[in-house]
Design a protein around this motif. Sequence first.
Motif, short mmCIF file in Angstrom:
data_model
loop_
_atom_site.label_atom_id
_atom_site.label_comp_id
_atom_site.label_asym_id
_atom_site.label_seq_id
_atom_site.Cartn_x
_atom_site.Cartn_y
_atom_site.Cartn_z
N ASP B 115 0.83 -1.21 0.00
CA ASP B 115 0.00 0.00 0.00
C ASP B 115 0.86 1.25 0.00
OD1 ASP B 115 -2.18 -1.59 0.00
OD2 ASP B 115 -2.77 -1.23 2.08
N VAL B 118 2.13 2.09 -3.36
CA VAL B 118 1.11 2.69 -4.23
C VAL B 118 0.88 4.15 -3.83
CG1 VAL B 118 -1.29 2.60 -4.89
CG2 VAL B 118 0.01 0.49 -4.70
N ASN B 119 0.85 4.40 -2.53
CA ASN B 119 0.55 5.74 -2.03
C ASN B 119 1.67 6.28 -1.16
OD1 ASN B 119 -2.19 6.19 -3.01
ND2 ASN B 119 -2.68 4.44 -1.71
N PRO B 120 2.84 6.49 -1.72
CA PRO B 120 3.99 6.86 -0.87
C PRO B 120 3.81 8.21 -0.17
CG PRO B 120 4.54 7.10 -3.19
CD PRO B 120 3.21 6.45 -3.14
N GLY B 356 5.79 11.65 -4.44
CA GLY B 356 5.27 10.46 -5.11
C GLY B 356 6.31 9.40 -5.39
#
Lengths: 292, 460
Positions: B115, B118-120, B356
């Motif tokens: 996760d 994907v969403n750093p 990101g």
Amino acid sequence: MRIPDSQFYASSQRSIARARQDMAAAQERAATGLRVSKPSDDPLAAAQARREASRGRKASDHARTIDFGRVGLRAADAALDEVSGTLQRARELALQAANSTVSSGDRGSIAGEIDSLRELVVSLANTEAAGRYVFGGYRDESEPFDQSGTYAGTLEGREVEVSPGVRMPLGVTGERIFGASSGQDVFAALQNLSDALRADDLDAIRSSVGELVAADEQVVEARGELGVHMNAFEMAHSLSQRTQQLTQENISELVGADPFQAYSDLASSQQALQAAVEIASQLPPPGLLGRG
Amino acid sequence: MSLFGILNTGRNGMTAASFGTATASHNASNVATPGFSRRVAHIEPIGSHGFGGARASGADRITDPYLERRLLGAHSSAGEASARATSLSALDDIFSEAPGNLGPAFDDFQTALSDLAVNPGDTAARQLFLSRAGDLSRAFNNAAAGVGTAIEDTNARITSEVEQLNAKLHEIAKLGAEIARAETGGQDAGDLHDLRDQHIREIAQSVPITVVSDENGAISVLLSGSQALVSSDNSVHELSTAQDPATGTLEIYRQSGAGSTRVSGLITGGRIGGYIAARDGTLSETMAQLDALASDVVSAYNGAHSAGVGLDGGSGRNLFTPVSGADAARQMSLSADVAGQPDHVAAAIDASSLPGDNRGALVLQDLAATAFADGGTKTAGDALGSIVASVGVAVQSARAHESQTGSMVSQVEAVRESISGVSSDEEMISLMKFQRSYQASLRVIEVADQMLSDLLNMGR
């Protein structure tokens, strides 16, 4: 062989103890649906089930990643579709304005329309999905393009793991679609057209048509790339679902109890215990002392 | 033979019959006494000068010394296996798939990492990742604490076994002295023998012993065939426990003369042997494997994490507090570099690509498929899998051994009982037989008395 009194009691005690143990185990198997709930139940199966559980979990992680990634890819694709349409509209307007019969006043109003089309393209280039700007690359927390069309994102973009050992980009970065580095600055093409219209420069209008064609090709190419990614995501998604299903089946085969077997074990262990108790209730055995 | 002699014969018969009745009664009352060996009244004719009737010369104790020896061996094996199974049973729960245990904690950690990749830039994903990393540390802590508790429990059990064993040794020595005294005085010492045999069987469950008797019937109890625990002069060599100052391991010593010698290595059977085997074998090995895996995990993830960049642009931060060697699993924890500071999670590798940039997270994610454990030969998952398998095999074989040796004891016990145990039917028949014999002797006295009075009345 002499059979002392103790023998009757000891063997009764043993068979009741064994039957109770068997019944407790059968009961647990039937209640939990598991043949292996602890490593010692079947060490090899437990160790394999551990690996399968990790593999299945990884596949479901991939599915989550893919679900998230698809949101961005779809948003990017829809945005580029619209950009393409907008560029075609601009080209039509340019061809129309290139006609010498069009008055300069009309060219001025066409220039106004081109300006608003350009604003639309900027806002499409700043498309946001699930909290991120899909064309910003790594810098996806803020709008990648300002009103002048200057790119503030990164040239590279995020990749995520979608299958074991396979990484796919989450999209295409804005500079490669809209920027000069790929050949044609999309915003500049629109700006040039608008400037040429206002300047009543027919040659410049005609040459900006070529720029718009190049810009559209660039956008279409990027859409093609997105399509490839989306396909790869779809394939990875079905792989992950197959893996999840497969690992689930493997785990239930490794550690699960066959329900029919479990219930028939339970029934037969109950019968064994009942028989053992029945026999114990016949104690003491008939003898000279009578049945007390 | 005089008529008075016949009266005497009757009296002797009554005495012998009473003795027989007493023997049968003794047997009948001990039908449920563990370790009791039935007696058979030894009754013989008195015939040196004519007919003297019958006399009870004593009661034979029915035992089979060979079986007793086999029983001691069976008890030692069964004690060993059951102690091993008891000590190791805790491991089963520690390595099951229950939530919070190591396996599921590893999977949860990986999901949080996925996760994060994907969403750093997402603070919630970072917080979740930190909390899963903390959970993983705690899973290691709990597993190590579980194994540690199993080791401590085992040591406590060894200590209490040794105390009980010493008490029994003194009991055996005391009974030995009483048996010698009784038998020198010509008394029946059968019950004392039974009691002593019972104590001997009980200590055979604790430690492997052999019993040697000398020509006078005095016995010595030898630990592992060589170290006297009770000598033939009924002196006792107690066992004691103490920590080895060098290794910290609880060892067992045998008192001899002024000093004491270590005998832990000799105790390979009995419950104490089982506890030692479980502690120094599977339990210690599992702890070492856990520690090795914990320090491999810590150093691999720290290496990758410190190369990455946090949301604040900082780098060189650990994910876990550096630990290594023994106690690594127990001490594993989230590093103070990142604890409570989600921004410090190094999901990126380039400070100019924030927020990101997820390349740091991808490197961390890839570690799951990297063979960094066990000297670079296994992935963490495989290393955990082999711990699960070896723990499972150890517990399973201890349980199998326990039930196998348990039935061996039952078998030998059954044979022993078939020889020495009491059958109430037999004793009822004996009682009837001796009752009859008593009645017959009484009748003899009546008849002799009648004859005497007939004789005295002859002149009237």
